[in-house]
Motif scaffolding. Structure first.
Motif, PDB file in Angstrom:
ATOM      1  N   GLN A  11       0.845  -1.195   0.000  1.00  0.00           N
ATOM      2  CA  GLN A  11       0.000   0.000   0.000  1.00  0.00           C
ATOM      3  C   GLN A  11       0.886   1.252   0.000  1.00  0.00           C
ATOM      4  OE1 GLN A  11      -3.185   0.911  -0.039  1.00  0.00           O
ATOM      5  NE2 GLN A  11      -4.106  -1.113  -0.048  1.00  0.00           N
ATOM      6  N   PRO A  12       0.485   2.301  -0.731  1.00  0.00           N
ATOM      7  CA  PRO A  12       1.241   3.555  -0.679  1.00  0.00           C
ATOM      8  C   PRO A  12       1.323   4.060   0.761  1.00  0.00           C
ATOM      9  CG  PRO A  12      -0.437   3.638  -2.396  1.00  0.00           C
ATOM     10  CD  PRO A  12      -0.678   2.382  -1.608  1.00  0.00           C
ATOM     11  N   GLY A  13       2.465   4.599   1.121  1.00  0.00           N
ATOM     12  CA  GLY A  13       2.654   5.105   2.475  1.00  0.00           C
ATOM     13  C   GLY A  13       3.196   4.078   3.449  1.00  0.00           C
ATOM     14  N   ARG A  14       3.233   2.812   3.063  1.00  0.00           N
ATOM     15  CA  ARG A  14       3.806   1.765   3.927  1.00  0.00           C
ATOM     16  C   ARG A  14       5.246   1.520   3.511  1.00  0.00           C
ATOM     17  NH1 ARG A  14       1.374  -2.157   7.366  1.00  0.00           N
ATOM     18  NH2 ARG A  14      -0.863  -1.853   7.448  1.00  0.00           N
ATOM     19  N   SER A  15       6.125   1.435   4.477  1.00  0.00           N
ATOM     20  CA  SER A  15       7.512   1.090   4.186  1.00  0.00           C
ATOM     21  C   SER A  15       7.599  -0.403   3.885  1.00  0.00           C
ATOM     22  CB  SER A  15       8.414   1.442   5.364  1.00  0.00           C
ATOM     23  OG  SER A  15       8.157   0.563   6.444  1.00  0.00           O
ATOM     24  N   ARG A  16       8.704  -0.818   3.280  1.00  0.00           N
ATOM     25  CA  ARG A  16       8.903  -2.251   3.033  1.00  0.00           C
ATOM     26  C   ARG A  16       8.905  -3.021   4.349  1.00  0.00           C
ATOM     27  NH1 ARG A  16      10.857  -4.220  -2.102  1.00  0.00           N
ATOM     28  NH2 ARG A  16      11.008  -2.448  -3.519  1.00  0.00           N
ATOM     29  N   ALA A  17       9.522  -2.431   5.383  1.00  0.00           N
ATOM     30  CA  ALA A  17       9.575  -3.104   6.693  1.00  0.00           C
ATOM     31  C   ALA A  17       8.175  -3.270   7.276  1.00  0.00           C
ATOM     32  CB  ALA A  17      10.475  -2.319   7.647  1.00  0.00           C
ATOM     33  N   GLU A  18       7.342  -2.236   7.183  1.00  0.00           N
ATOM     34  CA  GLU A  18       5.966  -2.324   7.695  1.00  0.00           C
ATOM     35  C   GLU A  18       5.171  -3.369   6.913  1.00  0.00           C
ATOM     36  OE1 GLU A  18       5.117   2.261   9.145  1.00  0.00           O
ATOM     37  OE2 GLU A  18       4.938   1.757   7.008  1.00  0.00           O
ATOM     38  N   LEU A  99      -9.489 -12.878   4.756  1.00  0.00           N
ATOM     39  CA  LEU A  99      -8.173 -12.794   4.121  1.00  0.00           C
ATOM     40  C   LEU A  99      -8.078 -11.587   3.184  1.00  0.00           C
ATOM     41  CD1 LEU A  99      -7.571 -16.560   3.354  1.00  0.00           C
ATOM     42  CD2 LEU A  99      -6.337 -15.150   5.012  1.00  0.00           C
ATOM     43  N   ILE A 100      -9.106 -11.368   2.385  1.00  0.00           N
ATOM     44  CA  ILE A 100      -9.095 -10.237   1.444  1.00  0.00           C
ATOM     45  C   ILE A 100      -9.115  -8.913   2.194  1.00  0.00           C
ATOM     46  CG2 ILE A 100     -10.395  -9.061  -0.374  1.00  0.00           C
ATOM     47  CD1 ILE A 100     -11.260 -11.897  -1.335  1.00  0.00           C
ATOM     48  N   GLU A 101      -9.917  -8.813   3.247  1.00  0.00           N
ATOM     49  CA  GLU A 101      -9.946  -7.579   4.040  1.00  0.00           C
ATOM     50  C   GLU A 101      -8.576  -7.285   4.640  1.00  0.00           C
ATOM     51  OE1 GLU A 101     -13.119  -7.874   6.888  1.00  0.00           O
ATOM     52  OE2 GLU A 101     -14.654  -7.902   5.317  1.00  0.00           O
ATOM     53  N   ASP A 102      -7.886  -8.325   5.098  1.00  0.00           N
ATOM     54  CA  ASP A 102      -6.543  -8.107   5.631  1.00  0.00           C
ATOM     55  C   ASP A 102      -5.582  -7.696   4.522  1.00  0.00           C
ATOM     56  OD1 ASP A 102      -4.701  -8.205   7.942  1.00  0.00           O
ATOM     57  OD2 ASP A 102      -3.704  -9.701   6.689  1.00  0.00           O
ATOM     58  N   GLU A 103      -5.672  -8.324   3.359  1.00  0.00           N
ATOM     59  CA  GLU A 103      -4.800  -7.941   2.237  1.00  0.00           C
ATOM     60  C   GLU A 103      -4.948  -6.459   1.926  1.00  0.00           C
ATOM     61  OE1 GLU A 103      -6.025 -10.592  -0.854  1.00  0.00           O
ATOM     62  OE2 GLU A 103      -4.838 -12.253  -0.067  1.00  0.00           O
ATOM     63  N   ARG A 104      -6.159  -5.955   1.978  1.00  0.00           N
ATOM     64  CA  ARG A 104      -6.394  -4.543   1.665  1.00  0.00           C
ATOM     65  C   ARG A 104      -5.696  -3.609   2.659  1.00  0.00           C
ATOM     66  NH1 ARG A 104     -12.432  -5.994   0.319  1.00  0.00           N
ATOM     67  NH2 ARG A 104     -12.247  -6.256  -1.930  1.00  0.00           N
ATOM     68  N   ARG A 105      -5.342  -4.110   3.841  1.00  0.00           N
ATOM     69  CA  ARG A 105      -4.659  -3.285   4.849  1.00  0.00           C
ATOM     70  C   ARG A 105      -3.198  -3.022   4.494  1.00  0.00           C
ATOM     71  NH1 ARG A 105      -7.685  -6.936   8.341  1.00  0.00           N
ATOM     72  NH2 ARG A 105      -9.431  -5.760   9.173  1.00  0.00           N
ATOM     73  N   PHE A 106      -2.592  -3.921   3.694  1.00  0.00           N
ATOM     74  CA  PHE A 106      -1.163  -3.750   3.427  1.00  0.00           C
ATOM     75  C   PHE A 106      -0.762  -3.967   1.972  1.00  0.00           C
ATOM     76  CE2 PHE A 106      -1.631  -8.206   4.101  1.00  0.00           C
ATOM     77  CZ  PHE A 106      -0.548  -8.860   3.523  1.00  0.00           C
TER      78      PHE A 106
END
Length: 123
Positions: A11-18, A99-106
């Motif tokens: 997701q935009p705004g997330r670092s690779r580490a996050e 699972l899909i809802e969680d995928e949308r978080r990151f």
């Protein structure tokens, strides 16, 4: 066996580490939680090696573009029919939705790529 391959972008705004922390810990736990219900036989996460010199040399040796995704997920099922049947039950739909809802978080799903395939083991 049926295999799903997903090349995912964060997701935009997330670092690779996050991204990697969420993927490795929270999302993997959800896959483990629902694997039996959804008939998932195997789940593997692959992240690009953090070695720019080696990556550049590999890409240059073949005239390839730089990597444009943050990871690759692979999931295996017995076959398409059993995969679809597991998703068809009320419990299966709820597990898939979680699972899909969680995928949308990151994961930026619109910029990721995914496909079903059949493996040809050579070596």
């Amino acid at each position: 066996m049926l295999k799903l391959t997903m090349c995912v972008k964060r997701q935009p705004g997330r670092s690779r580490a996050e991204f990697d922390e969420h993927w490795r810990n929270q999302h993997a736990a959800l896959i483990r939680k629902h694997a039996a219900l959804l008939g998932i036989r195997k789940y593997v996460q692959t992240t690009p090696l953090a070695n720019p010199t080696a990556q550049h040399a590999l890409q240059q040796s073949r005239g390839a573009e730089p990597v444009d995704f943050d990871g690759c997920a692979e999931l295996w099922w017995d076959d398409l029919e059993s995969h679809l049947a597991a998703r068809g039950s009320a419990q299966g739909r709820m597990a898939l939705q979680e699972l899909i809802e969680d995928e949308r978080r990151f994961v930026d799903l619109a910029k990721s790529q995914m496909w079903y395939g059949l493996e040809r083991e050579i070596v």
